[in-house]
Design a protein around this motif. Structure first.
Motif, PDB file in Angstrom:
ATOM      1  N   VAL A  20       9.811  -1.304  -4.011  1.00  0.00           N
ATOM      2  CA  VAL A  20      10.154  -2.692  -3.277  1.00  0.00           C
ATOM      3  C   VAL A  20      11.762  -1.902  -2.540  1.00  0.00           C
ATOM      4  CG1 VAL A  20      11.589  -4.842  -4.446  1.00  0.00           C
ATOM      5  CG2 VAL A  20       9.611  -3.159  -5.496  1.00  0.00           C
ATOM      6  N   ASN A  21      12.111  -2.593  -1.348  1.00  0.00           N
ATOM      7  CA  ASN A  21      12.861  -2.532  -0.421  1.00  0.00           C
ATOM      8  C   ASN A  21      14.293  -3.627  -0.397  1.00  0.00           C
ATOM      9  OD1 ASN A  21      13.651  -2.448   2.359  1.00  0.00           O
ATOM     10  ND2 ASN A  21      14.198  -0.762   1.624  1.00  0.00           N
ATOM     11  N   ASP A  22      14.743  -3.846  -0.415  1.00  0.00           N
ATOM     12  CA  ASP A  22      15.516  -5.647  -0.646  1.00  0.00           C
ATOM     13  C   ASP A  22      16.123  -5.281   0.815  1.00  0.00           C
ATOM     14  OD1 ASP A  22      17.822  -3.922  -0.987  1.00  0.00           O
ATOM     15  OD2 ASP A  22      18.340  -4.461  -2.778  1.00  0.00           O
ATOM     16  N   GLY A  23      16.146  -5.131   1.507  1.00  0.00           N
ATOM     17  CA  GLY A  23      16.193  -4.228   3.076  1.00  0.00           C
ATOM     18  C   GLY A  23      17.710  -3.468   2.736  1.00  0.00           C
ATOM     19  N   SER A  24      17.592  -3.196   2.076  1.00  0.00           N
ATOM     20  CA  SER A  24      18.924  -1.899   2.307  1.00  0.00           C
ATOM     21  C   SER A  24      18.305  -0.723   1.430  1.00  0.00           C
ATOM     22  CB  SER A  24      19.963  -1.994   1.229  1.00  0.00           C
ATOM     23  OG  SER A  24      21.095  -0.706   1.517  1.00  0.00           O
ATOM     24  N   THR A  25      18.275  -0.733   0.250  1.00  0.00           N
ATOM     25  CA  THR A  25      17.758   0.151  -0.381  1.00  0.00           C
ATOM     26  C   THR A  25      16.155  -0.318  -1.264  1.00  0.00           C
ATOM     27  OG1 THR A  25      18.502  -0.869  -2.506  1.00  0.00           O
ATOM     28  CG2 THR A  25      19.953   1.151  -1.391  1.00  0.00           C
ATOM     29  N   THR A  26      15.506   1.138  -1.395  1.00  0.00           N
ATOM     30  CA  THR A  26      14.213   0.847  -2.117  1.00  0.00           C
ATOM     31  C   THR A  26      13.984   2.041  -3.571  1.00  0.00           C
ATOM     32  OG1 THR A  26      13.220   1.425   0.293  1.00  0.00           O
ATOM     33  CG2 THR A  26      11.990   2.038  -1.337  1.00  0.00           C
ATOM     34  N   ASN A  36       6.166  -8.528   3.208  1.00  0.00           N
ATOM     35  CA  ASN A  36       7.986  -8.372   3.960  1.00  0.00           C
ATOM     36  C   ASN A  36       9.368  -9.012   3.717  1.00  0.00           C
ATOM     37  OD1 ASN A  36       7.814 -11.479   4.301  1.00  0.00           O
ATOM     38  ND2 ASN A  36       6.998 -11.436   6.282  1.00  0.00           N
ATOM     39  N   LYS A  37       9.286  -8.834   1.995  1.00  0.00           N
ATOM     40  CA  LYS A  37      10.543  -8.948   1.729  1.00  0.00           C
ATOM     41  C   LYS A  37      10.414  -8.766   0.353  1.00  0.00           C
ATOM     42  CE  LYS A  37      10.226 -13.432  -0.861  1.00  0.00           C
ATOM     43  NZ  LYS A  37      10.458 -15.027  -1.096  1.00  0.00           N
ATOM     44  N   ALA A  38      11.568  -8.707  -0.865  1.00  0.00           N
ATOM     45  CA  ALA A  38      12.044  -7.872  -2.116  1.00  0.00           C
ATOM     46  C   ALA A  38      11.202  -9.313  -2.553  1.00  0.00           C
ATOM     47  CB  ALA A  38      13.133  -7.530  -1.958  1.00  0.00           C
ATOM     48  N   LEU A  39      10.325  -8.998  -3.139  1.00  0.00           N
ATOM     49  CA  LEU A  39       9.946  -9.871  -4.072  1.00  0.00           C
ATOM     50  C   LEU A  39      10.325  -9.364  -5.299  1.00  0.00           C
ATOM     51  CD1 LEU A  39       5.679 -10.462  -3.692  1.00  0.00           C
ATOM     52  CD2 LEU A  39       7.686 -11.580  -2.432  1.00  0.00           C
ATOM     53  N   THR A  40      10.279 -10.395  -6.675  1.00  0.00           N
ATOM     54  CA  THR A  40      10.864 -10.553  -7.895  1.00  0.00           C
ATOM     55  C   THR A  40       9.967 -10.156  -8.722  1.00  0.00           C
ATOM     56  OG1 THR A  40      11.073 -12.521  -8.369  1.00  0.00           O
ATOM     57  CG2 THR A  40      12.878 -11.865  -7.725  1.00  0.00           C
ATOM     58  N   GLU A  41      10.329  -9.109 -10.059  1.00  0.00           N
ATOM     59  CA  GLU A  41       9.708  -8.912 -11.146  1.00  0.00           C
ATOM     60  C   GLU A  41       7.805 -10.411 -11.802  1.00  0.00           C
ATOM     61  OE1 GLU A  41      10.134  -6.245 -14.975  1.00  0.00           O
ATOM     62  OE2 GLU A  41      11.789  -5.831 -13.018  1.00  0.00           O
ATOM     63  N   LYS A  42       8.858 -11.190 -11.182  1.00  0.00           N
ATOM     64  CA  LYS A  42       8.050 -12.741 -11.480  1.00  0.00           C
ATOM     65  C   LYS A  42       6.927 -12.625 -10.727  1.00  0.00           C
ATOM     66  CE  LYS A  42      11.558 -14.969 -14.823  1.00  0.00           C
ATOM     67  NZ  LYS A  42      12.126 -15.838 -15.113  1.00  0.00           N
ATOM     68  N   ARG A  44      13.518  -7.134   7.555  1.00  0.00           N
ATOM     69  CA  ARG A  44      14.176  -7.399   6.073  1.00  0.00           C
ATOM     70  C   ARG A  44      13.452  -7.382   4.606  1.00  0.00           C
ATOM     71  NH1 ARG A  44      12.685 -12.685   5.301  1.00  0.00           N
ATOM     72  NH2 ARG A  44      10.304 -12.751   6.093  1.00  0.00           N
ATOM     73  N   GLY A  45      12.811  -6.583   4.408  1.00  0.00           N
ATOM     74  CA  GLY A  45      12.812  -5.338   2.986  1.00  0.00           C
ATOM     75  C   GLY A  45      11.025  -5.438   3.208  1.00  0.00           C
ATOM     76  N   PHE A  46      10.624  -4.976   1.916  1.00  0.00           N
ATOM     77  CA  PHE A  46       9.222  -5.765   1.830  1.00  0.00           C
ATOM     78  C   PHE A  46       9.502  -4.681   0.321  1.00  0.00           C
ATOM     79  CE2 PHE A  46      10.486  -0.929   2.758  1.00  0.00           C
ATOM     80  CZ  PHE A  46       9.630   0.147   1.690  1.00  0.00           C
ATOM     81  N   ARG A  52       3.228 -17.597  -0.739  1.00  0.00           N
ATOM     82  CA  ARG A  52       2.748 -16.923  -0.418  1.00  0.00           C
ATOM     83  C   ARG A  52       2.555 -17.035   1.366  1.00  0.00           C
ATOM     84  NH1 ARG A  52      -0.251 -21.361  -3.379  1.00  0.00           N
ATOM     85  NH2 ARG A  52       0.331 -22.622  -1.484  1.00  0.00           N
ATOM     86  N   SER A  53       3.957 -17.256   1.968  1.00  0.00           N
ATOM     87  CA  SER A  53       4.182 -16.533   3.273  1.00  0.00           C
ATOM     88  C   SER A  53       4.972 -14.673   3.513  1.00  0.00           C
ATOM     89  CB  SER A  53       5.002 -18.099   4.335  1.00  0.00           C
ATOM     90  OG  SER A  53       6.176 -18.112   3.656  1.00  0.00           O
ATOM     91  N   SER A  54       5.089 -14.846   2.259  1.00  0.00           N
ATOM     92  CA  SER A  54       5.937 -13.848   2.234  1.00  0.00           C
ATOM     93  C   SER A  54       4.888 -12.641   2.549  1.00  0.00           C
ATOM     94  CB  SER A  54       7.002 -13.154   2.074  1.00  0.00           C
ATOM     95  OG  SER A  54       6.350 -13.433   0.342  1.00  0.00           O
ATOM     96  N   ILE A  55       3.314 -12.721   2.107  1.00  0.00           N
ATOM     97  CA  ILE A  55       2.345 -12.203   2.045  1.00  0.00           C
ATOM     98  C   ILE A  55       1.845 -11.723   3.316  1.00  0.00           C
ATOM     99  CG2 ILE A  55       0.365 -11.492   0.279  1.00  0.00           C
ATOM    100  CD1 ILE A  55       3.293 -11.637  -1.322  1.00  0.00           C
ATOM    101  N   VAL A  56       2.364 -10.355   3.849  1.00  0.00           N
ATOM    102  CA  VAL A  56       1.213 -10.044   5.256  1.00  0.00           C
ATOM    103  C   VAL A  56      -0.202  -9.914   4.898  1.00  0.00           C
ATOM    104  CG1 VAL A  56       3.603 -10.070   5.601  1.00  0.00           C
ATOM    105  CG2 VAL A  56       2.311  -7.705   5.264  1.00  0.00           C
ATOM    106  N   ALA A  57      -0.237  -9.191   3.936  1.00  0.00           N
ATOM    107  CA  ALA A  57      -1.778  -8.672   3.753  1.00  0.00           C
ATOM    108  C   ALA A  57      -2.314  -8.452   1.981  1.00  0.00           C
ATOM    109  CB  ALA A  57      -1.533  -6.760   4.152  1.00  0.00           C
ATOM    110  N   ASN A  58      -3.301  -8.682   1.458  1.00  0.00           N
ATOM    111  CA  ASN A  58      -3.676  -9.236  -0.136  1.00  0.00           C
ATOM    112  C   ASN A  58      -5.171  -7.682   0.291  1.00  0.00           C
ATOM    113  OD1 ASN A  58      -3.856 -10.700  -2.187  1.00  0.00           O
ATOM    114  ND2 ASN A  58      -4.181  -8.652  -2.588  1.00  0.00           N
ATOM    115  N   TRP A  59      -4.944  -7.523  -0.276  1.00  0.00           N
ATOM    116  CA  TRP A  59      -7.079  -6.517  -0.521  1.00  0.00           C
ATOM    117  C   TRP A  59      -7.395  -6.846  -1.703  1.00  0.00           C
ATOM    118  CZ3 TRP A  59      -3.250  -3.086   2.987  1.00  0.00           C
ATOM    119  CH2 TRP A  59      -3.215  -3.087   4.391  1.00  0.00           C
ATOM    120  N   LYS A  60      -8.265  -7.367  -1.863  1.00  0.00           N
ATOM    121  CA  LYS A  60      -8.351  -7.103  -3.745  1.00  0.00           C
ATOM    122  C   LYS A  60     -10.163  -6.186  -3.472  1.00  0.00           C
ATOM    123  CE  LYS A  60      -6.621 -11.248  -5.121  1.00  0.00           C
ATOM    124  NZ  LYS A  60      -6.741 -12.541  -5.396  1.00  0.00           N
ATOM    125  N   PHE A  61      -9.962  -5.221  -4.014  1.00  0.00           N
ATOM    126  CA  PHE A  61     -10.760  -4.722  -3.977  1.00  0.00           C
ATOM    127  C   PHE A  61     -12.616  -4.945  -5.029  1.00  0.00           C
ATOM    128  CE2 PHE A  61      -7.753  -2.321  -1.860  1.00  0.00           C
ATOM    129  CZ  PHE A  61      -8.159  -1.519  -0.819  1.00  0.00           C
TER     130      PHE A  61
END
Length: 284
Positions: free
Chosen positions: A215-221, A274-280, A133-135, A35-44
């Motif tokens: 997804v960007n792991d701090g290097s590739t997207t 603000n980081k690369a999340l895994t598929e799970k 740090r990625g996104f 949860r701390s890595s989620i910087v924004a979440n918009w549910k329409f």
């Protein structure tokens, strides 16, 4: 003997319970970190309207992370146009066809007399986020039944030239758009390069729901669409360059600091980490 067995059973229970509690604490800790890595979440959905309404043109969608990254409705063109009323409506459609889940249906089209999209509020913290740090940018959306022309899904305001990044697409900073042949295109100027990097998808189907993860792991997207991520990786790209005082657009892209294309279709949810999340860890 019965008392002894009862004592042994109680002793084992006392040994097991702390282990269970510890495991639960560990899971809670992981969840808290996620949860701390989620910087924004918009549910329409109607449930996440902070204030205002579509009819009055002052709708505010809350950031469910409670970090202040709320969205405000923007109307362009002729405010008296009778077509304006149909440019944005609540829809009962959603990705999983669930009860009590809404989405917002955009009906923007090229050269329309009026249009509507959203932007982050002026002092939203995400406006200055560089994602070094990625996104992970996730969107749950539906293509319109009759797509025509280019459409803008998501973009960072400003142009690369404002940061003296004079190579590549210098008139755009970061944008997620759908081309006239219905292909998703993510293009962005990283912090470490003077030119933009891009990722493309296959062609999308009209009237179909999609989950997109950039997804960007701090290097590739990488770009993954409905679980398929064979669309290649970019060269080394760190972060997303930002222009001071500029925010983000939802349902619109820019070109040369001017609106370029608006979206037609449904948007159910957008989440940014603000980081690369895994598929799970993804929404879908």
């Amino acid at each position: 003997m019965r008392m002894k067995k009862a004592f042994i059973g109680l002793s084992l229970l006392c040994m097991i319970v702390p282990g269970i509690a510890k495991s639960a604490d560990s899971l809670n800790s992981v969840a808290e970190n996620d949860r701390s890595s989620i910087v924004a979440n918009w549910k329409f959905t109607k449930q996440h309207v902070k204030s205002g309404s579509i009819d009055k043109g002052n709708l505010i969608i809350e950031d469910t992370t409670k970090q202040g990254n709320d969205l405000e409705l923007v109307t362009i063109g002729d405010p008296a146009s009778p077509e304006l009323k149909k440019m944005l409506k609540w829809s009962e459609e959603d990705y999983y066809a669930q009860d009590k889940v809404n989405s917002l249906k955009f009906a923007n089209y090229e050269n329309a007399p009026a249009g509507r999209y959203f932007k982050t509020i002026r002092d939203a913290p995400i406006n200055s986020e560089n994602f070094d740090r990625g996104f992970t940018i996730e969107l749950v959306f539906k293509m319109p039944r009759n797509p025509k022309g280019d459409m803008g899904l998501f973009s960072r305001q400003g142009q690369a030239a404002d940061l003296n990044k004079m190579e590549g697409e210098k008139k755009t900073l970061s944008a997620l758009s759908i081309s006239s042949d219905q292909k998703l295109h993510w293009t962005s100027h990283p912090s470490n390069l003077n030119y933009n990097v891009s990722n493309w998808s296959r062609s999308l189907n009209a009237g179909e729901w999609y989950h997109l993860a950039v997804v960007n792991d701090g290097s590739t997207t990488t770009l993954t669409l409905n679980g398929v991520s064979d669309y290649g990786e970019s060269e080394k790209a760190i972060g997303i360059a930002a222009v001071k005082g500029k925010g983000w657009n939802i349902g619109a892209t820019e070109w040369g600091n001017k609106l370029d294309a608006l979206f037609g279709g449904n948007i159910q949810e957008i989440r940014i980490a603000n980081k690369a999340l895994t598929e799970k860890e993804w929404l879908v």
